[in-house]
Design an enzyme around this catalytic site. Structure first.
Site, short mmCIF file in Angstrom:
data_model
loop_
_atom_site.label_atom_id
_atom_site.label_comp_id
_atom_site.label_asym_id
_atom_site.label_seq_id
_atom_site.Cartn_x
_atom_site.Cartn_y
_atom_site.Cartn_z
N ASN A 17 -17.04 37.16 -31.82
CA ASN A 17 -18.01 37.85 -32.66
C ASN A 17 -18.63 36.84 -33.63
O ASN A 17 -17.98 36.39 -34.56
CB ASN A 17 -17.30 38.98 -33.43
CG ASN A 17 -18.24 39.76 -34.33
OD1 ASN A 17 -19.40 39.39 -34.52
ND2 ASN A 17 -17.74 40.84 -34.89
N CYS A 64 -23.42 42.34 -39.22
CA CYS A 64 -23.55 42.23 -37.77
C CYS A 64 -24.80 42.91 -37.23
O CYS A 64 -25.15 42.74 -36.06
CB CYS A 64 -22.31 42.80 -37.08
SG CYS A 64 -20.80 41.87 -37.47
N HIS A 109 -23.97 44.59 -29.77
CA HIS A 109 -23.27 43.63 -30.62
C HIS A 109 -21.92 43.30 -29.99
O HIS A 109 -21.19 44.17 -29.53
CB HIS A 109 -23.08 44.23 -32.01
CG HIS A 109 -22.19 43.43 -32.90
ND1 HIS A 109 -22.35 42.07 -33.08
CD2 HIS A 109 -21.11 43.80 -33.65
CE1 HIS A 109 -21.42 41.64 -33.91
NE2 HIS A 109 -20.65 42.66 -34.27
#
Length: 334
Positions: A286, A116, A256
């Site tokens: 996500n 990520c 994020h």
């Protein structure tokens, strides 16, 4: 000799058409819309569900749009770098596949894997290549088909993730704009808490690994949440202080998009109002390496030349970091 900076000159993005809602998720596992929204902050996510399409398909869509928006000649692209946890194949790289799909003849290409945190690593890598003076125009892409590694019988993970891609053009400039600073860190002790158990050289694919569902994402959510809140908040505050940034002169924070509560914690640590925080987790979930550039894609029209942006992320490894960018163009004109 004038200092060479690396500036983002355009953004392109792509999300699949299929929308997977919380209502559909609740029919797969024991959960509901209220729980998902309260605990994660996701209302819906996009899924690339067409047979035979992988990460490079989404990356091509995003990069093609980027090249059109920036009126870029394919022959002028020096490099293509793709950050992904879900490559089309173990080899060749997704970036090399993308080069072919874009008709790039003069570029070198490679993938990087920082989960990520991938887009932070992309910016740092592109900035270093530009600063060398040997490269002037680089495409960086964050793209992940997370649905390919999610177990839709696992209520702890399947509501979180979605698919998507976004690309940025990074170019050389002598103006005082661009990727100004970065702090990147890795804590390799994070392996047990967030990983895929099989499929690599330690535990190659077999009937056993497939039968035991070892090719899905594994996460110890509480531990990951604790580490993410602490490290993202601390490193974001550190880069802000280092560059003389505060709640008054930070224009945008781009965190994020893993969990809305993590995003709230980072904003609170900086004392930045949520109006200055890019948030789209409710629509996409996500998307791993794609979350940060997808935020830029969504918010591009609101960006002004000279805006101070802080990107921050946390991912498997553990990897975490923050990047300070002084925005280089008026997004409302794109």
């Amino acid at each position: 000799m004038e200092k060479i900076n690396a500036v983002i000159t355009g953004v392109g993005g792509y999300v699949p058409d299929y929308v997977l809602t919380n209502e559909e998720i609740s029919r797969m596992v024991d959960t509901n819309d209220e729980w998902i929204m309260t605990r994660i902050g996701v209302k819906e996510r996009r899924i690339l569900n067409e047979e035979g399409l992988g990460t490079s398909y989404m990356a091509r869509k995003a990069a093609k749009q980027l090249m059109q928006k920036t009126a870029s000649n394919p022959d002028d692209i020096d490099a293509v770098i793709v950050a992904t946890t879900t490559p089309d194949y173990h080899f060749p790289s997704t970036a090399s596949i993308l080069c072919d799909k874009l008709g790039l003849k003069n570029a070198f290409a490679f993938d990087l894997q920082a989960a990520c945190c991938g887009f932070l690593y992309l910016m740092e890598t592109a900035a270093s290549l530009i600063a060398s003076g040997r490269h002037k125009k680089i495409i960086i892409v964050g793209a992940d088909k997370m649905s390919s590694m999610v177990n839709y019988q696992d209520r702890a993970t399947c509501p979180i993730f979605g698919d998507g891609a976004a690309a940025c053009m990074v170019e050389a400039t002598t103006e005082d704009y661009g990727i100004m600073d970065s702090i990147l860190r890795t804590d390799g002790k994070g392996l047990p808490f967030l990983h895929m158990k099989a499929g690599g050289s330690v535990c190659p694919p077999s009937y056993f690994t497939v039968d035991h569902k070892m090719h899905y994402l594994y996460q110890e959510g509480r531990t990951v949440f604790k580490y993410a809140v602490s490290n993202m908040s601390d490193i974001t505050a550190t880069i802000a202080e280092k560059n003389g940034l505060n709640k008054d002169n930070i224009d945008w924070v781009i965190p994020h998009q893993a969990n809305l509560r993590i995003i709230d914690a980072v904003a609170s640590r900086l004392e930045v109002p949520l109006e200055k925080v890019m948030i789209n987790i409710q629509r996409y979930g996500n998307t791993s390496g794609a979350t940060l550039p997808l935020c830029l894609w969504d918010y591009e029209k609101q960006l002004k030349k000279g805006d101070n942006l802080i990107f921050t992320a946390f991912g498997a490894g553990f990897t975490y970091g923050a990047v300070y960018v002084k925005w280089g163009y008026d997004g409302s004109k794109r």
